[in-house]
Design an enzyme around this catalytic site. Structure first.
Site, PDB file in Angstrom:
ATOM      1  N   PRO A   1      21.892   5.964  22.606  1.00  0.00           N
ATOM      2  CG  PRO A   1      21.550   5.906  20.311  1.00  0.00           C
ATOM      3  CD  PRO A   1      22.565   6.270  21.334  1.00  0.00           C
TER       4      PRO A   1
ATOM      5  CB  THR B   1      14.727   0.670  21.816  1.00  0.00           C
ATOM      6  OG1 THR B   1      15.008   1.327  20.580  1.00  0.00           O
ATOM      7  CG2 THR B   1      13.257   0.290  21.859  1.00  0.00           C
TER       8      THR B   1
ATOM      9  CD  GLN C   1      19.157   6.444  17.415  1.00  0.00           C
ATOM     10  OE1 GLN C   1      18.316   5.619  17.736  1.00  0.00           O
ATOM     11  NE2 GLN C   1      20.452   6.159  17.343  1.00  0.00           N
TER      12      GLN C   1
ATOM     13  CG  HIS D   1      19.277   4.723  14.390  1.00  0.00           C
ATOM     14  ND1 HIS D   1      20.559   4.224  14.304  1.00  0.00           N
ATOM     15  CD2 HIS D   1      18.559   3.789  15.081  1.00  0.00           C
ATOM     16  CE1 HIS D   1      20.612   3.050  14.914  1.00  0.00           C
ATOM     17  NE2 HIS D   1      19.410   2.759  15.399  1.00  0.00           N
TER      18      HIS D   1
ATOM     19  CE1 TYR E   1      15.361  -1.383  13.510  1.00  0.00           C
ATOM     20  CE2 TYR E   1      16.986   0.031  14.545  1.00  0.00           C
ATOM     21  CZ  TYR E   1      16.145  -1.062  14.596  1.00  0.00           C
ATOM     22  OH  TYR E   1      16.087  -1.844  15.730  1.00  0.00           O
TER      23      TYR E   1
ATOM     24  NE  ARG F   1      24.716   4.846  18.044  1.00  0.00           N
ATOM     25  CZ  ARG F   1      24.376   3.832  18.836  1.00  0.00           C
ATOM     26  NH1 ARG F   1      23.271   3.134  18.587  1.00  0.00           N
ATOM     27  NH2 ARG F   1      25.093   3.519  19.886  1.00  0.00           N
TER      28      ARG F   1
ATOM     29  N   GLY G   1      30.422  -3.524  24.623  1.00  0.00           N
ATOM     30  CA  GLY G   1      31.110  -4.401  25.563  1.00  0.00           C
ATOM     31  C   GLY G   1      32.438  -3.871  26.061  1.00  0.00           C
TER      32      GLY G   1
ATOM     33  N   GLY H   1      25.906   2.562  26.644  1.00  0.00           N
ATOM     34  CA  GLY H   1      24.491   2.244  26.709  1.00  0.00           C
ATOM     35  C   GLY H   1      24.078   1.624  28.020  1.00  0.00           C
TER      36      GLY H   1
END
Length: 366
Positions: free
Chosen positions: A26, A28, A101, A177, A181, A228, A291, A312
């Site tokens: 996911p 944004t 998500q 998610h 958050y 997640r 990464g 991602g």
């Protein structure tokens, strides 16, 4: 790189058969319409990337209170449902599958970014001490309003309602998610100083996440539900000093009772906790290592530590990510300046205009 058969073998995820073990994480993009419906090029964007086994959409708010950033999509109105149908159709037409998500931003919000222009909500009235982007520029995040117990229960219901609307719109499932958050804010003592059933002990701080998962499972089924998590995440005003291994082992053990389709772990640090999860979790494990170098793609699947691997920015910049992994072709790169919001150079720049090795369905940009 590990044997391609590991990466490209099909996998049964809940009720769906994935064509390979690679997942679009996911991300944004802040390109939705002002009313929370997906933007005009969302179907094209997601459809281009449907060769991965599973697409997980950008964070999608389950309610007005859940919106944190401008131009992010929702899935709680009839208009949202109708617009998402087009996105799902584009993915399914190309053999892909999609989970939305569900992301409630909690205190990571600003009144300027929400439809009702109200103060953000959170476990406790503690600001993260950061700024947030608004259409009027960067602004300090205000102190949020602490949710009452009744409002917490209503928010649990919002997740369940949004999950039903997602399935109604044609999604294959939803991912809850649980990083940074609202759910993570309940886990973190740095954001949660409640003294009731939702604060204090690790069992109480995990209660909200467990109740959300239980409600979503009741609404759409365990095989259509993932979550997640990230034991090592820090940032956004959160400290992991109190969200350590014991809390996450407890949470994963409790979530395992619901037979969710998967847990999606964004991993930082040592692998010991991943081995713990492998022992106590009975369903699929999806792993994201931020990464991760190209030569390590597939290693966690080959070792048995994960069943699926998510990526991602690599998928963002490479609509034909699977083909490039298979062939060894070089990856496109993307300037982070095109990640969020529409480019001044055009609505498709940095979104649907990345080159592919061969035309996708007759056109490299479709």
């Amino acid at each position: 790189m590990s044997e391609l058969i590991d990466i490209h073998s099909p996998f049964m995820l809940g009720h769906i058969r994935l064509q390979n073990r690679l997942v679009m994480a996911p991300m944004t993009r802040a390109r939705a319409n002002a009313d929370g419906t997906p933007g005009p090029f969302a179907a094209k964007y997601y459809g281009q990337r449907a060769s991965v086994g599973l697409i997980i959409t950008e964070g999608t708010q389950p309610s007005e209170d859940g919106q944190g950033y401008p131009m992010t999509p929702g899935i709680y109105t009839d208009a949202h449902v109708a617009a998402w149908h087009n996105v799902n159709d584009a993915i399914h037409a190309r053999g892909g599958h999609v989970f939305y998500q569900l992301m409630h931003a909690g205190r990571m919000s600003h009144p300027d970014n929400t439809p009702h222009h109200r103060q953000g909500v959170a476990p406790s009235a503690i600001a993260p001490g950061e700024q947030i982007y608004t259409l009027g520029g960067m602004k300090d995040i205000p102190v949020p309003r602490a949710l009452s117990i009744g409002e917490i229960q209503a928010t649990v219901g919002d997740y369940a309602y949004a999950a039903r609307r997602a399935i109604e719109s044609g999604a294959d499932g939803v991912e809850i998610h649980g990083i940074a958050y609202l759910i993570h804010q309940f886990l973190a003592i740095s954001a949660n100083q409640r003294t009731d059933l939702y604060g204090g002990t690790l069992e109480n701080r995990a209660r909200f996440a467990i109740e959300v998962a239980e409600a979503v499972v009741a609404a759409v089924g365990a095989d259509r539900t993932g979550i997640r998590l990230s034991p090592g995440f820090t940032g956004m005003g959160l400290s992991h000093r109190s969200e350590g291994p014991d809390l996450f082992r407890y949470l994963v053990r409790e979530l395992n009772k619901f037979n969710l389709a998967y847990i999606h772990i964004v991993h930082y640090g040592e692998d010991a906790i991943l081995h713990d999860f492998r022992r106590i979790w009975d369903q699929a494990i999806m792993l994201n290592r931020p990464g991760r170098a190209r030569e390590h793609i597939g290693e966690d699947i080959a070792s048995g530590l994960a069943d699926l691997e998510s990526y991602g920015a690599l998928v963002l910049a490479n609509p034909d990510f699977v083909r490039r992994v298979t062939s060894g072709a070089p990856f496109n790169s993307a300037d982070a300046g095109v990640y969020f919001g529409m480019s001044a150079r055009g609505p498709e720049v940095g979104y649907t205009d990345f080159p592919t090795l061969i035309p996708l369905h007759g056109n490299a940009n479709t």
